[in-house]
Scaffold this active site. Structure first.
Site, PDB file in Angstrom:
ATOM      1  N   HIS A  52       0.849  -1.208   0.000  1.00 20.40           N
ATOM      2  CA  HIS A  52       0.000   0.000   0.000  1.00 20.40           C
ATOM      3  C   HIS A  52       0.873   1.242   0.000  1.00 20.40           C
ATOM      4  CE1 HIS A  52       0.755  -0.493   4.316  1.00 20.40           C
ATOM      5  NE2 HIS A  52       0.255   0.713   4.553  1.00 20.40           N
ATOM      6  N   HIS A  54       1.492   3.900   1.872  1.00 21.67           N
ATOM      7  CA  HIS A  54       2.111   4.653   2.969  1.00 21.67           C
ATOM      8  C   HIS A  54       3.637   4.652   2.852  1.00 21.67           C
ATOM      9  CE1 HIS A  54      -1.739   4.175   5.605  1.00 21.67           C
ATOM     10  NE2 HIS A  54      -1.808   5.201   4.780  1.00 21.67           N
ATOM     11  N   ASP A  56       6.048   4.526   4.931  1.00 21.19           N
ATOM     12  CA  ASP A  56       6.881   3.558   5.670  1.00 21.19           C
ATOM     13  C   ASP A  56       6.887   2.184   4.989  1.00 21.19           C
ATOM     14  OD1 ASP A  56       4.111   3.409   6.673  1.00 21.19           O
ATOM     15  OD2 ASP A  56       4.863   1.965   8.144  1.00 21.19           O
ATOM     16  N   HIS A  57       6.164   2.077   3.849  1.00 14.95           N
ATOM     17  CA  HIS A  57       6.150   0.832   3.069  1.00 14.95           C
ATOM     18  C   HIS A  57       6.726   1.026   1.665  1.00 14.95           C
ATOM     19  CE1 HIS A  57       3.512  -1.320   6.014  1.00 14.95           C
ATOM     20  NE2 HIS A  57       3.384  -0.063   6.388  1.00 14.95           N
ATOM     21  N   HIS A 110      -7.455  -0.586   5.605  1.00 15.56           N
ATOM     22  CA  HIS A 110      -6.387   0.303   6.094  1.00 15.56           C
ATOM     23  C   HIS A 110      -6.193   1.433   5.073  1.00 15.56           C
ATOM     24  CE1 HIS A 110      -2.661   1.477   8.084  1.00 15.56           C
ATOM     25  NE2 HIS A 110      -2.008   1.333   6.955  1.00 15.56           N
ATOM     26  N   ASP A 127      -0.163  -3.834   6.356  1.00 18.05           N
ATOM     27  CA  ASP A 127      -0.800  -3.256   7.549  1.00 18.05           C
ATOM     28  C   ASP A 127      -2.272  -3.659   7.644  1.00 18.05           C
ATOM     29  OD1 ASP A 127       1.569  -2.018   8.148  1.00 18.05           O
ATOM     30  OD2 ASP A 127       0.885   0.021   7.719  1.00 18.05           O
ATOM     31  N   HIS A 165       4.695  -4.740  10.875  1.00 19.08           N
ATOM     32  CA  HIS A 165       5.100  -3.997  12.086  1.00 19.08           C
ATOM     33  C   HIS A 165       5.213  -4.933  13.286  1.00 19.08           C
ATOM     34  CE1 HIS A 165       4.645   0.241  10.685  1.00 19.08           C
ATOM     35  NE2 HIS A 165       3.730  -0.269   9.875  1.00 19.08           N
TER      36      HIS A 165
HETATM   37 FE    FE Z   1       2.803   0.814   8.190  1.00 18.92          FE
HETATM   38 ZN    ZN Z   2       0.124   1.695   6.525  1.00 22.85          ZN
END
Ligand code: FE
Ligand code: ZN
Length: 251
Positions: A52, A54, A56-57, A110, A127, A165
């Site tokens: 996805h 975001h 942090d990915h 999410h 996530d 995570h």
């Molecule tokens: Fe994340």
């Molecule tokens: Zn995320």
């Protein structure tokens, strides 16, 4: 296939799958720890899979493709810089250098375009499903997320769940508030604390463990329904799930 959780940021895992000197990574939010890991193991990158949008990915895509000219698979329903192959429900992702293929599962909740990558015994679910928890509903509705989690819950029990995570301890603390009498959950709390104290990851888990202990997969269980009802929900699975998610947001 060797699978390593490369740590990134505070609590992300960038999953790195390696075979015969070739690797693929799932959700590289940061390029540097992946490049360090590949250099240390003398491995060349063959593909990138993104669940996805975001940062942090997906934030490490640019830094990786600068070094390795590889395909970047990502959800068709999201606009992610650097994705070169857009994937949808039922598509097959093939990475011939590792002799690996994955089927794509769409999981709105999410985010609206979120996907997982699955091959027998291994689920890379970003996530959406966490160890003993689930992702926050940033874009989707409770009904969408519940349907997405139900899709994952129907996979075989021995499937290893590689989430993105390390949230397991706080997730179990919440799960124990929902189901204080769940013996498997109590046992899991001890196991996960021992792993973390030893500096080890608590993931992957198995889908069987998640079905037995993760409250977000248990919206049909009487103890979970009772806990949600005490917080004002009616008995429908979506209402129970929505009440759990709201409760967890403020827990
Ligand atoms: Fe994340
Ligand atoms: Zn995320």
């Amino acid at each position: 296939m060797k699978i390593t959780g490369v740590p990134a940021f505070q609590d992300n895992y960038i999953w790195c799958l390696e075979r015969d000197g070739r690797a693929l990574v799932v959700d590289p939010g940061d390029a540097d720890p992946v490049l360090d890991h590949l250099a240390a193991s003398g491995t060349a990158l063959a593909a990138i899979l993104i669940t996805h949008h975001h940062n942090d990915h997906a934030g490490g895509i640019a830094g990786l493709v600068r070094r390795f000219d590889v395909p970047v698979f990502g959800p068709a329903l999201e606009d992610i810089a650097g994705v070169t192959v857009k994937v949808r429900e039922g598509d097959t992702v093939r990475v011939p250098q590792l002799d690996a293929q994955f089927s794509v599962i769409e999981l709105p909740g999410h985010t609206l375009g979120h996907v997982a990558y699955y091959r027998p015994n291994q689920l890379f679910c970003g996530d959406t499903l966490f160890a003993c928890g689930c992702g926050r509903l940033f874009e989707g509705t409770p009904a969408q997320m519940l349907a997405s989690l139900s899709k994952l819950a129907s996979l075989p029990g021995d499937t290893q769940v590689y989430c993105a995570h390390e949230y397991t301890q706080s997730n179990i603390r919440f799960a124990l508030a929902v189901e204080p009498g769940n013996q498997r959950l109590i046992a899991r709390w001890e196991q996960v604390n021992a792993l973390r104290q030893a500096g080890l990851p608590s993931v992957p888990s198995t889908l069987e463990t998640e079905r037995e202990t993760n409250p977000f997969l248990r919206a049909g269980e009487s103890a979970v329904i009772a806990a949600a009802r005490a917080r004002g929900a009616d008995d429908s699975p979506v209402a129970v799930f929505a009440a759990l998610r709201e409760w967890k947001n403020r827990y």
